[in-house]
Design an enzyme around this catalytic site. Structure first.
Site, mmCIF file in Angstrom:
data_model
loop_
_atom_site.group_PDB
_atom_site.id
_atom_site.type_symbol
_atom_site.label_atom_id
_atom_site.label_comp_id
_atom_site.label_asym_id
_atom_site.label_seq_id
_atom_site.Cartn_x
_atom_site.Cartn_y
_atom_site.Cartn_z
ATOM 1 N N HIS A 348 0.831 -1.208 0.000
ATOM 2 C CA HIS A 348 0.000 0.000 0.000
ATOM 3 C C HIS A 348 0.865 1.258 0.000
ATOM 4 C CE1 HIS A 348 -3.398 2.596 1.595
ATOM 5 N NE2 HIS A 348 -2.335 3.289 1.999
ATOM 6 N N GLU A 349 1.816 1.324 0.942
ATOM 7 C CA GLU A 349 2.605 2.544 1.087
ATOM 8 C C GLU A 349 3.492 2.794 -0.124
ATOM 9 O OE1 GLU A 349 1.905 4.649 3.184
ATOM 10 O OE2 GLU A 349 0.712 3.452 4.565
ATOM 11 N N HIS A 432 -9.344 8.161 3.593
ATOM 12 C CA HIS A 432 -9.302 6.741 3.937
ATOM 13 C C HIS A 432 -10.699 6.120 3.949
ATOM 14 C CE1 HIS A 432 -5.501 8.334 5.580
ATOM 15 N NE2 HIS A 432 -5.012 7.143 5.271
#
Length: 530
Positions: A348-349, A432
């Site tokens: 993800h990052e 988010h």
């Protein structure tokens, strides 16, 4: 740096135009790497196509193009991405993609939000401090904050005007980087928007995540270091230094005399244990993008990143930083949560870095939700690609470090905050949570609606229009989403724009009217994006 040339600002008057796409269709089968000569020819031809079609691109006197990325299809078609400047100032919302056939002829165009409106030519009676003051006020809780105002042409909302884009950087309570980007009108001082300067994924961990794995290391000084000679990334110990202080040269090498690393224990006193997961998961992320999408590294330049473990003090998070081109992982809260190095979190990052290097989806509004959703999607696909026996592929994001999960794809609203369906207010949610629309679309396109058990996990996914859908598999959907991201999306793409971008990508890969094209369209309708 703060612009000081008032004469330059006084000459500012430009128009930016959003125009319907040029007619044209093509069905390239895949993406391929370009030879240097072919790449340079594509860039040169793209610049010429913009100049010769200035009305289409809203390109006029005082403007210039800054190369961002080049995608070359298997059939020789090219897609050249540019950022735009005016009188040397960045134009936020002025980015564009030039689509060309194998002979360099213009086929189509993708543009961000800028349109036909003039920037005021008067010199604003402001100083850098006028932008900095509002930015500092918008960043409570940031210690040792410093601000860096930058004069830009703000066109992200379709009304170009001079603005200060001020980045406030500092340190949060756990030593992690913390900050805000605040945009203020350069003439009136009115705040236009603010958003987080860092891309983070909140989570807590409860184990070391990937079991016994094979990792690539380098022999050095009679022992070994966690330097991957295949992919070029290096994993280092940050020694609990605050992330905001880290550079690629920071930290210390992690070494072993035996080439045996870690003990696999939760809350391990062996500092190499977290590094095993970090090193292996970075490799899986690199391999996923390389082997599935033909992308060599985060920036598609073959270069590996620096990965830091043991960042900050009791920092219960992980993040990607474009500034140092590095991945940072914390040790958890020191009481109940261990290191933040599980597969989908790291995928993800690092995907934030891929997004930054391509469409650069702005971390605000619907584009911010798409940014987060893109990281969730490809972080999840890294997990599926790794096919690890301990951390199996699923549609539960961060289930290893935040059990039973931090976010889920089949019905995002089960977290109590995320959106299942698009509505006019989605863009006002935290990114988010607005990401839920994109995550839900990905699940529906991949697996369909209703109840289904995958790898031992049962999912129940309703549609927002009460339709019944069949999926085409996440591998196909991910390929469509990658092409949409790297070829068609721009910094201000909304969910409606993402529908259009992904349909263009599905058409390119599988043909208009194909089962894949129709499944993508139906899944978007299934989350109220029409």
């Amino acid at each position: 740096m703060i612009p000081t040339s008032s004469s330059r600002r006084a000459r500012m008057a430009a128009a930016f135009v959003v125009v319907a796409a040029l007619a044209g269709a093509t069905v390239p089968a895949a993406t391929a790497s370009a030879a240097p000569g072919m790449r340079e020819a594509a860039i040169s031809q793209a610049r010429a196509n913009v100049a010769h079609n200035a009305g289409v691109f809203g390109f006029g006197a005082g403007q210039d193009l800054v190369l961002k990325d080049v995608v070359v299809d298997a059939d020789g078609a090219t897609h050249v991405r540019f950022d735009r400047t005016f009188q040397g100032l960045p134009v936020v919302g002025g980015d564009l993609v030039v689509h060309q056939d194998a002979k360099g002829r213009l086929k189509d165009s993708s543009r961000a939000a800028a349109h036909d409106a003039a920037v005021k030519s008067t010199v604003p009676k402001v100083t850098a401090q006028s932008g900095a003051a509002g930015a500092l006020a918008a960043a409570p809780g940031v210690k040792d904050a410093v601000s860096s105002p930058e004069l830009v042409v703000w066109a992200a909302d379709g009304t170009p005007r001079l603005a200060w884009r001020t980045t406030v950087e500092g340190t949060g309570e756990h030593g992690q980087p913390a900050g805000k980007v605040v945009v203020t009108d350069a003439t009136t001082g009115e705040q236009i928007e603010s958003y987080d300067a860092e891309h983070q994924a909140a989570g807590t961990g409860n184990s070391e995540y990937t079991g016994t794995v094979t990792i690539d290391t380098t022999a050095a000084n009679g022992g070994y270091t966690l330097t991957d000679p295949v992919r070029g990334h290096v994993t280092k110990d940050a020694n609990n230094v605050a992330a905001s202080s880290l550079k690629a040269s920071s930290g210390t090498a992690i070494t072993s005399t035996t080439n045996v690393w870690g003990d696999g224990k939760k809350f391990s006193s062996n500092r190499t244990t977290a590094a095993v997961d970090a090193h292996a998961n970075t490799a899986w992320t690199y391999d996923y993008y390389k082997n599935v999408h033909g992308r060599s590294g985060i920036k598609n330049d073959g270069k590996g990143a620096t990965v830091f473990v043991h960042v900050g003090t009791n920092w219960d998070n992980a993040q990607w930083s474009d500034t140092c081109f590095c991945m940072m992982t914390g040790d958890g809260d020191g009481t109940t949560d261990p290191e933040q190095v599980d597969l989908d979190t790291m995928g993800h990052e690092m995907t934030h870095g891929v997004t930054s290097a391509t469409a650069n989806l702005r971390y605000s509004g619907e584009s911010g939700g798409l940014n987060e959703s893109t990281s969730d999607i490809f972080g999840t696909m890294v997990e599926w690609y790794a096919n690890n026996s301990v951390d199996k592929g699923d549609y539960l994001f961060s289930d290893q470090s935040t059990p039973p999960w931090l976010r889920r794809f089949d019905k995002p609203s089960l977290d109590g905050r995320s959106a299942d369906c698009w509505s006019s207010g989605v863009g006002k949610l935290d990114v988010h949570y607005s990401s839920g629309v994109g995550n839900h679309w990905f699940y529906l396109a991949s697996e369909g609606s209703g109840t289904k058990t995958v790898n031992g996990v049962t999912y129940t996914s309703p549609t927002c229009n009460n339709s019944t859908l069949a999926g085409i598999g996440n591998a196909k959907v991910a390929k469509i989403w990658y092409r949409a991201l790297t070829v068609y999306m721009t910094s201000t793409t909304t969910y409606k724009g993402a529908r259009s971008a992904s349909l263009n990508a599905a058409r390119d890969l599988y043909g208009a009217g194909s089962a894949e094209y129709n499944a993508v369209a139906a899944a978007w309708s299934g989350v109220n994006v029409n």
